[in-house]
Write a protein that holds these residues in place. Structure first.
Motif, mmCIF file in Angstrom:
data_model
loop_
_atom_site.group_PDB
_atom_site.id
_atom_site.type_symbol
_atom_site.label_atom_id
_atom_site.label_comp_id
_atom_site.label_asym_id
_atom_site.label_seq_id
_atom_site.Cartn_x
_atom_site.Cartn_y
_atom_site.Cartn_z
ATOM 1 N N GLY A 133 0.798 -1.215 0.000
ATOM 2 C CA GLY A 133 0.000 0.000 0.000
ATOM 3 C C GLY A 133 0.830 1.264 0.000
ATOM 4 O O GLY A 133 0.435 2.288 -0.574
ATOM 5 N N ALA A 134 1.997 1.209 0.623
ATOM 6 C CA ALA A 134 2.855 2.391 0.692
ATOM 7 C C ALA A 134 3.359 2.808 -0.690
ATOM 8 O O ALA A 134 3.569 3.989 -0.947
ATOM 9 C CB ALA A 134 4.036 2.114 1.624
ATOM 10 N N PHE A 135 3.539 1.816 -1.587
ATOM 11 C CA PHE A 135 4.005 2.123 -2.939
ATOM 12 C C PHE A 135 3.002 3.016 -3.665
ATOM 13 O O PHE A 135 3.380 3.858 -4.470
ATOM 14 C CB PHE A 135 4.217 0.826 -3.724
ATOM 15 C CG PHE A 135 4.562 1.033 -5.171
ATOM 16 C CD1 PHE A 135 5.818 1.478 -5.549
ATOM 17 C CD2 PHE A 135 3.607 0.791 -6.159
ATOM 18 C CE1 PHE A 135 6.136 1.684 -6.895
ATOM 19 C CE2 PHE A 135 3.911 0.985 -7.496
ATOM 20 C CZ PHE A 135 5.176 1.433 -7.871
ATOM 21 N N PHE A 136 1.716 2.843 -3.360
ATOM 22 C CA PHE A 136 0.657 3.594 -4.028
ATOM 23 C C PHE A 136 0.224 4.830 -3.233
ATOM 24 O O PHE A 136 -0.816 5.422 -3.522
ATOM 25 C CB PHE A 136 -0.557 2.685 -4.263
ATOM 26 C CG PHE A 136 -0.248 1.507 -5.145
ATOM 27 C CD1 PHE A 136 -0.176 1.636 -6.520
ATOM 28 C CD2 PHE A 136 0.025 0.263 -4.582
ATOM 29 C CE1 PHE A 136 0.137 0.549 -7.323
ATOM 30 C CE2 PHE A 136 0.333 -0.825 -5.375
ATOM 31 C CZ PHE A 136 0.383 -0.679 -6.759
ATOM 32 N N THR A 137 1.022 5.202 -2.243
ATOM 33 C CA THR A 137 0.704 6.345 -1.392
ATOM 34 C C THR A 137 1.771 7.420 -1.544
ATOM 35 O O THR A 137 2.973 7.129 -1.490
ATOM 36 C CB THR A 137 0.640 5.921 0.090
ATOM 37 O OG1 THR A 137 -0.307 4.869 0.235
ATOM 38 C CG2 THR A 137 0.241 7.088 0.979
ATOM 39 N N PHE A 138 1.337 8.669 -1.724
ATOM 40 C CA PHE A 138 2.264 9.800 -1.791
ATOM 41 C C PHE A 138 1.992 10.712 -0.604
ATOM 42 O O PHE A 138 0.863 11.176 -0.410
ATOM 43 C CB PHE A 138 2.075 10.575 -3.098
ATOM 44 C CG PHE A 138 3.038 11.715 -3.272
ATOM 45 C CD1 PHE A 138 4.346 11.488 -3.672
ATOM 46 C CD2 PHE A 138 2.644 13.025 -3.020
ATOM 47 C CE1 PHE A 138 5.239 12.537 -3.827
ATOM 48 C CE2 PHE A 138 3.533 14.086 -3.180
ATOM 49 C CZ PHE A 138 4.838 13.827 -3.581
ATOM 50 N N LYS B 100 4.546 19.573 -7.412
ATOM 51 C CA LYS B 100 4.123 18.595 -8.414
ATOM 52 C C LYS B 100 4.051 17.186 -7.841
ATOM 53 O O LYS B 100 4.847 16.816 -6.979
ATOM 54 C CB LYS B 100 5.094 18.605 -9.598
ATOM 55 C CG LYS B 100 5.149 19.916 -10.354
ATOM 56 C CD LYS B 100 6.123 19.823 -11.528
ATOM 57 C CE LYS B 100 6.195 21.119 -12.297
ATOM 58 N NZ LYS B 100 7.140 21.036 -13.445
ATOM 59 N N VAL B 101 3.094 16.425 -8.360
ATOM 60 C CA VAL B 101 3.035 14.995 -8.093
ATOM 61 C C VAL B 101 2.918 14.312 -9.446
ATOM 62 O O VAL B 101 1.836 13.988 -9.927
ATOM 63 C CB VAL B 101 1.835 14.612 -7.196
ATOM 64 C CG1 VAL B 101 1.953 13.144 -6.790
ATOM 65 C CG2 VAL B 101 1.783 15.491 -5.956
ATOM 66 N N SER B 102 4.071 14.137 -10.091
ATOM 67 C CA SER B 102 4.128 13.464 -11.389
ATOM 68 C C SER B 102 4.882 12.153 -11.213
ATOM 69 O O SER B 102 5.247 11.776 -10.094
ATOM 70 C CB SER B 102 4.839 14.353 -12.419
ATOM 71 O OG SER B 102 6.205 14.513 -12.082
ATOM 72 N N ALA B 103 5.127 11.462 -12.313
ATOM 73 C CA ALA B 103 5.834 10.178 -12.226
ATOM 74 C C ALA B 103 7.218 10.342 -11.608
ATOM 75 O O ALA B 103 7.732 9.414 -10.978
ATOM 76 C CB ALA B 103 5.941 9.558 -13.619
ATOM 77 N N ALA B 104 7.820 11.511 -11.779
ATOM 78 C CA ALA B 104 9.150 11.739 -11.214
ATOM 79 C C ALA B 104 9.124 11.716 -9.687
ATOM 80 O O ALA B 104 10.040 11.208 -9.047
ATOM 81 C CB ALA B 104 9.706 13.074 -11.713
ATOM 82 N N GLU B 105 8.049 12.282 -9.101
ATOM 83 C CA GLU B 105 7.941 12.316 -7.645
ATOM 84 C C GLU B 105 7.222 11.090 -7.076
ATOM 85 O O GLU B 105 7.440 10.719 -5.917
ATOM 86 C CB GLU B 105 7.172 13.568 -7.208
ATOM 87 C CG GLU B 105 7.851 14.897 -7.525
ATOM 88 C CD GLU B 105 7.649 15.347 -8.965
ATOM 89 O OE1 GLU B 105 8.433 16.177 -9.437
ATOM 90 O OE2 GLU B 105 6.699 14.849 -9.626
ATOM 91 N N PHE B 106 6.367 10.463 -7.892
ATOM 92 C CA PHE B 106 5.501 9.390 -7.413
ATOM 93 C C PHE B 106 5.481 8.283 -8.472
ATOM 94 O O PHE B 106 4.614 8.246 -9.345
ATOM 95 C CB PHE B 106 4.097 9.968 -7.193
ATOM 96 C CG PHE B 106 3.120 9.063 -6.505
ATOM 97 C CD1 PHE B 106 3.516 7.938 -5.797
ATOM 98 C CD2 PHE B 106 1.760 9.357 -6.551
ATOM 99 C CE1 PHE B 106 2.593 7.124 -5.168
ATOM 100 C CE2 PHE B 106 0.824 8.551 -5.924
ATOM 101 C CZ PHE B 106 1.249 7.431 -5.230
ATOM 102 N N PRO B 107 6.458 7.369 -8.442
ATOM 103 C CA PRO B 107 6.610 6.373 -9.511
ATOM 104 C C PRO B 107 5.390 5.487 -9.744
ATOM 105 O O PRO B 107 5.241 4.929 -10.828
ATOM 106 C CB PRO B 107 7.811 5.538 -9.029
ATOM 107 C CG PRO B 107 8.590 6.470 -8.167
ATOM 108 C CD PRO B 107 7.572 7.298 -7.465
ATOM 109 N N ALA B 108 4.496 5.378 -8.754
ATOM 110 C CA ALA B 108 3.300 4.560 -8.964
ATOM 111 C C ALA B 108 2.403 5.127 -10.057
ATOM 112 O O ALA B 108 1.524 4.436 -10.577
ATOM 113 C CB ALA B 108 2.511 4.435 -7.663
#
Length: 209
Positions: free
Chosen positions: A46-51, A70-78
């Protein structure tokens, strides 16, 4: 029997149609799995899908200058492969988000607090503007130049933007034009001004020591 020339033209047409079709559906590619796990990921739970990076904004004072988180793929790989990303925009009184584009996505802005003047320019150079109040939403079409401005001299504004790409990209016009290596003479001719004016603009955008 078809000639070599006819065959070549037919194949050329097929290639052209394929390229046009690919351009028409350009964007984040579809994935054939539920989600994508980066190679450097060790645990997927679950932590992988949490920002949690936005927690720093809760209960804090507004910044002294315009700030985008920003919350893009660079900051949040999920987000990789999910065709969605996010940003929180904080506007102190009298500040602006300068003209820019997002080459890979439209932007849907929701104004949470305050007021904002917003606008974009289409490919016929027509300007579309609106003054937003808290609770309003505004769409900036994909790839078009747009801006946001908090004209209120006393109060901050807060907005949230959603993007239809995990990596929408941002091209800032002032930065792209005046802090890169484009020749001063080219810029002077393009803006119908002189080199001294271009150099003054560049000096104003240069990072402060």
């Amino acid at each position: 029997m078809a000639s070599a020339s006819s065959t070549f033209k037919f194949l050329s047409l097929l290639v052209a149609l394929f390229v046009i079709a690919k351009m028409a559906i350009a964007g984040d590619p579809d994935i054939i799995s539920d989600f994508i796990v980066p190679l450097n990921a060790t645990t997927v739970d679950g932590a992988f899908f949490t920002f949690t990076g936005m927690r720093a904004l809760v209960g804090t004072q507004p910044p002294s200058a315009f700030k985008v988180s920003k919350v893009s793929a660079a900051e949040f790989p999920a987000l990789i492969g999910q065709s969605v990303s996010y940003a929180v925009l904080q506007f102190p009184a009298g500040t602006t988000n300068p003209p820019h584009t997002h080459p890979r996505s439209a932007e849907l802005l929701f104004l949470v607090d305050g007021s904002l003047q917003v606008g974009f320019v289409d490919t016929t150079n027509k300007l579309f503007t609106q003054t937003l109040q808290a609770g309003d939403m505004f769409i900036f079409p994909k790839g078009l130049v747009h801006f946001q401005y908090n004209a209120d001299a006393q109060n901050p504004a807060l907005a949230i933007s959603a993007f239809g790409s995990a990596s929408a990209g941002t091209v800032s016009l002032p930065t792209t034009l005046f802090t890169t290596s484009i020749d001063d003479n080219i810029l002077a001719k393009a803006f119908k001004t002189d080199v001294a004016t271009i150099q003054a603009l560049k000096a104003g955008l240069a990072p402060k020591p």
